[in-house]
Design an enzyme around this catalytic site. Structure first.
Site, mmCIF file in Angstrom:
data_model
loop_
_atom_site.group_PDB
_atom_site.id
_atom_site.type_symbol
_atom_site.label_atom_id
_atom_site.label_comp_id
_atom_site.label_asym_id
_atom_site.label_seq_id
_atom_site.Cartn_x
_atom_site.Cartn_y
_atom_site.Cartn_z
ATOM 1 N N GLU A 49 75.418 35.454 51.957
ATOM 2 C CA GLU A 49 76.287 36.609 52.165
ATOM 3 C C GLU A 49 76.466 36.774 53.658
ATOM 4 O O GLU A 49 75.509 37.055 54.383
ATOM 5 C CB GLU A 49 75.651 37.882 51.585
ATOM 6 C CG GLU A 49 75.726 37.942 50.070
ATOM 7 C CD GLU A 49 75.090 39.212 49.522
ATOM 8 O OE1 GLU A 49 75.049 39.352 48.291
ATOM 9 O OE2 GLU A 49 74.616 40.053 50.321
ATOM 10 N N ASP A 60 74.152 51.262 54.654
ATOM 11 C CA ASP A 60 73.076 50.454 55.208
ATOM 12 C C ASP A 60 71.979 51.272 55.869
ATOM 13 O O ASP A 60 72.233 52.291 56.501
ATOM 14 C CB ASP A 60 73.643 49.467 56.238
ATOM 15 C CG ASP A 60 74.325 48.280 55.565
ATOM 16 O OD1 ASP A 60 73.652 47.612 54.753
ATOM 17 O OD2 ASP A 60 75.520 48.053 55.834
ATOM 18 N N TYR A 174 76.235 41.903 41.147
ATOM 19 C CA TYR A 174 75.219 42.308 42.108
ATOM 20 C C TYR A 174 74.636 43.622 41.621
ATOM 21 O O TYR A 174 75.295 44.652 41.645
ATOM 22 C CB TYR A 174 75.850 42.477 43.493
ATOM 23 C CG TYR A 174 74.875 42.695 44.632
ATOM 24 C CD1 TYR A 174 73.796 43.562 44.513
ATOM 25 C CD2 TYR A 174 75.043 42.030 45.842
ATOM 26 C CE1 TYR A 174 72.912 43.764 45.548
ATOM 27 C CE2 TYR A 174 74.169 42.231 46.901
ATOM 28 C CZ TYR A 174 73.110 43.109 46.746
ATOM 29 O OH TYR A 174 72.243 43.323 47.794
#
Ligand SMILES: Cc1ncc(COP(=O)(O)O)c(C=O)c1O
Lengths: 264, 399
Positions: A49, A60, A174
């Site tokens: 990735e 994040d 995912y």
């Protein structure tokens, strides 16, 4: 066939699990970052990735936030990152997924992006803040250029919703292991417990899709990766790789993770 | 023209929901709860009772005669949101969202804040309803809005200082979104403007529309007709959307949104997302944005913490494109001059945000002429800004 699909088919045939690694492109600068990515690919990543840095990475945690800040400070941008991907593609057959927030891609232009990404040897896109409902604008050119749209599923996603989103998904799913940002570690729930709790969700997800399931968020060492790989088809590691690269321990960690995942 | 978004929260090409999948179910749940609540007479009665008895609504519409004379043209009416409990329009929205949170069984409120007004208003609503509260605020804003930080702490809110980026509103909002992902089960995220993912832009506008509804009735009562122009400052755009909402269908009423020009548009140090930005995606919606060619969000600048944000609510982007609202900008210096004008002439200390709207009225007043009326949304009071104004004047005094 797309390299992502092909890789998962091969692994499935061999009865093996996959290690997916995330690294922020351009951290701390393009040259160092390319060297690190090559090191990771050479030491056992099954999929890469490739993270596009963004000024406001709202999904994040601290590690990837800092990596993005360093990358942007060094002047990295999408054009250079795609050029790097093209160089990597000349040396590696590993599937590469561009991992980004929507705005840098939107600003570049979705159609131009898909064309340039495909040319650079990118196989799929994963856009953190582009939920299914907003993705049609991007999925159309992706389809034309045969790039796979990787769908994220969260612990908060209901089975009905998962089924609807995954009807259009491709490559793999995912699955986000934790309610939280990347690298997040709640003190109350130890990571292995969390993975164990995720087993139930992953099993439920299997009833919604035949696609391989990759599990990620908060996995940082071999033991956790091994535990996650027992339930999922692939394990994603991000923040821990970013930190290891900073400490010059990247190859070591990738080998440890690969052994753990492949040993399942 | 249609002023409600489509089913997925789009105003023309703007708005929508650009968030991580983890938050999508929460936003869908919120939207459903909100739709039910606004149709429920019990919810509406409770909301309006609190606005009346606790916030002090309706807020007056005041004819500023000395200011009118000084600016030499149109009659200037001030919508006195500064007289609300906690000193700004922000409380209308936080009461609405806190009541909704309670209905949804959430026990904890979370908010981002720039000027601290929204933080104080959220902490106040939390105290009123007996809920926990956590406020995210940039370090730079903590410095320049110190009195509000103190107030939030007295109200029992936890303050979470944010160091990343420019340590202002944008970074506070990013951090709040991160924190929300981790506590999405028990926490209600109270967004302070008509920004963020759907349904926030239309929900916040709805809760703020009380400003417009009152203003329309008040101006009709006082002058027998609608105003020629309504002016409001635009940070995210909630006080503007609130007051504009009652006049959208009357195209004879010119609506003017005022962004912060900071040191001047040409210096690049400003917060004029509509005036000088381009289309982009930030904090959950597509709208105008200050960004570079690579789609990296640029830092905004304004002397006013509440306008110091590189984005703007998606409906404003749509109103700009369709020309229903005119957008313009006012510099730090012009805003400070307007602050002085209103303080000296009327004995009202306006918030620096609202001073931007006053400064625009000064520019427009003469041209519109003495027979015209302008309503200015005085979105808040300036007490929070006093230290900041003193230090700004010292730093920028001409020798
Ligand atoms: C008094 C006042 N006016 C205006 C604003 C700007 O927000 P909005 O554009 O959402 O009204 C703020 C924000 O903090 C404020 O405190």
């Amino acid at each position: 066939m797309n390299r992502i699909t092909q890789t998962f088919q091969t692994l499935r045939r061999q009865g093996r699990k996959a290690l997916i690694g995330y690294l922020t492109a351009g951290d701390p600068d393009l040259k160092t970052s390319e060297r690190n990515i090559r090191l990771a690919l050479a030491n056992g990543l099954d999929l890469l990735e490739l993270g596009v840095p963004f000024s406001d990475p709202t999904a994040d945690g601290p590690s990837i936030q800092s990596a993005g800040r360093r990358a942007l400070a060094s002047g990295a941008n999408l054009k250079q990152i795609l050029a790097m991907a093209a160089r990597l593609r000349r040396s590696f057959k590993t599937p590469m997924i561009l991992f980004s927030y929507a705005n840098p891609l939107f600003r570049y232009g979705y159609t131009k992006l898909c064309r340039d990404a495909k040319r650079a040897g990118i196989d799929g896109l994963l856009v953190v803040d582009l939920p299914f409902e907003e993705s049609a604008e991007l999925r159309a050119p992706m389809k034309r250029h045969r790039l796979l749209f990787i769908q994220l599923i969260a612990p908060t996603t209901s089975p009905e919703r998962a089924r609807r989103l995954l009807a259009e998904a491709d490559g793999f799913v995912y699955y986000i292991l934790v309610k939280g940002v990347t690298g997040a570690r709640t003190r109350r729930v130890p990571p292995t417990r969390r993975v164990f709790n995720a087993k139930k969700n992953i099993d439920r997800l299997r009833t919604c899709t035949d696609l391989p399931i990759a599990a990620g968020f908060g996995i940082s060492d071999g033991a956790q990766a091994h535990e996650a790989a027992r339930h999922a088809d692939a394990v994603v590691v991000g923040s821990a790789l970013v930190e290891a690269a900073r400490k010059g321990r990247l190859a070591e960690l990738v080998r440890e993770l690969a052994a753990a995942v492949h040993g399942v | 023209m249609k002023h409600e978004p489509d089913a997925r929260g789009h105003f023309g090409p703007y708005g929508g929901r650009y968030v991580a999948e983890t938050l999508m179910p929460a936003l869908i749940e919120l939207e459903q709860a909100y739709r039910k609540a606004v149709k429920d007479p019990v919810f509406n009665k409770l909301f309006h009772d609190i606005l009346r008895d606790y916030v002090g609504r309706p807020s007056p519409l005041y004819l500023a005669e000395r200011l009118t004379k000084a600016y030499g043209g149109a009659r200037l009416y001030l919508k006195r949101e500064d007289l609300n409990h906690t000193g700004a329009h922000k409380i209308n929205n936080t009461i609405g969202q806190a009541l909704l949170a309670r209905r949804m069984g959430k026990t904890r409120l979370m908010a981002e804040t720039g000027a601290g007004q929204h933080g104080v208003a959220t902490a106040t609503a939390a105290a009123l309803l007996g809920m926990e509260c956590e406020v995210f605020m940039g370090e730079e804003d903590i410095r320049r809005q110190a009195p509000n930080v103190q107030r939030m702490q007295f109200l029992g809110a936890g303050i979470h200082p944010v160091h990343s980026g420019t340590a202002t509103l944008k970074d506070a909002m990013s951090e709040a979104m991160r924190a929300w992902v981790a506590r999405v089960d028990d926490t209600f995220y109270v967004i302070g403007s008509v920004a963020g993912p759907h349904p926030y832009p239309s929900m916040v506008r709805t809760f703020q529309s009380v400003i417009g509804t009152e203003t329309r009735a008040q101006i009709l009562e006082k002058t027998g007709r609608l105003p020629d122009m309504v002016i409001a400052c635009v940070g995210g755009g909630s006080n503007a959307a609130g007051i504009f909402s009652a006049f959208l269908d009357k195209t004879s009423v010119r609506l003017v949104g005022v962004e912060a020009a900071g040191f001047g548009i040409r210096t690049g140090k400003h917060a004029a997302s509509i005036g000088a930005g381009s289309i982009g995606i930030l904090h959950g919606s597509k709208s105008y944005l200050l960004q570079d060619n690579d789609g990296q969000v640029q830092n905004a600048h304004s002397v006013s913490a509440g306008l110091d944000y590189p984005g703007v609510g998606p409906q404003h982007a749509h109103w700009a494109d369709t020309a229903r609202v005119e957008y313009c900008s006012i510099t730090d210096t012009e805003a400070l001059q307007a602050f002085d004008d209103l303080t000296r002439l009327e004995g009202i200390l306006p918030a620096l945000e609202s001073s931007h709207a006053l400064a625009e009225a000064k520019k427009r007043s003469r041209k519109l002429g003495a027979r015209a009326t302008i309503v200015i949304n005085l979105s808040g009071r300036g007490d929070k800004d006093l230290d900041n104004i003193v230090s700004y004047k010292q730093k920028h005094r001409k020798h």
